[in-house]
Enzyme design. Structure first.
Site, PDB file in Angstrom:
ATOM      1  N   ARG A 112       0.583  -1.074  -0.278  1.00  0.00           N
ATOM      2  CA  ARG A 112       0.539   0.141  -0.162  1.00  0.00           C
ATOM      3  C   ARG A 112       0.779   0.996  -0.356  1.00  0.00           C
ATOM      4  O   ARG A 112       0.355   2.065  -0.464  1.00  0.00           O
ATOM      5  CB  ARG A 112      -0.840  -0.108   1.259  1.00  0.00           C
ATOM      6  N   ASN A 168      -6.425  -2.832   2.047  1.00  0.00           N
ATOM      7  CA  ASN A 168      -6.438  -4.281   1.376  1.00  0.00           C
ATOM      8  C   ASN A 168      -7.624  -5.179   1.731  1.00  0.00           C
ATOM      9  O   ASN A 168      -8.141  -3.772   2.111  1.00  0.00           O
ATOM     10  CB  ASN A 168      -5.055  -5.064   2.995  1.00  0.00           C
TER      11      ASN A 168
END
Length: 104
Positions: A28, A46
């Site tokens: 990320r 996620n």
């Protein structure tokens, strides 16, 4: 000029689902850095299934660069598959800069 009337020139909005070993490897943060450098708007998060989901809006050339980065991933990641869909431009209303969704 009112802020709500100002907008980046958005030509394309894409949704990506990245599958493989993509959680617990800084994916990320990697996506946020790449997208910010490309001046894209959107978010990364996620999923409960162990994938990473991305919505990115911007110029087609910049989105192509992001796509290449997503396929590569950060060190320690293994990207098995990238699923991509076009979204309607309205999907990015309210997005200002690229964010990590659900980060601590």
């Amino acid at each position: 000029m009112h802020l709500q009337n100002w907008a980046w020139p958005v030509l394309m909005v894409l949704h990506f689902l990245i599958q493989g070993r993509v959680q617990g490897v800084g994916f990320r943060w990697f996506v946020q850095r790449e997208a910010t450098e490309l001046e894209l708007r959107g978010w990364v998060r996620n999923t409960e299934d162990g994938d990473v989901e991305v919505v990115a809006a911007g110029e087609p050339d910049d989105l192509s660069e992001l796509r290449a980065s997503l396929r590569r991933g950060p060190r320690g990641a293994r990207v098995d598959r990238v699923v991509e869909h076009n979204l309607n431009e309205r999907e990015v209303e309210g997005l200002r800069s690229f964010q990590i969704d659900g980060a601590w």
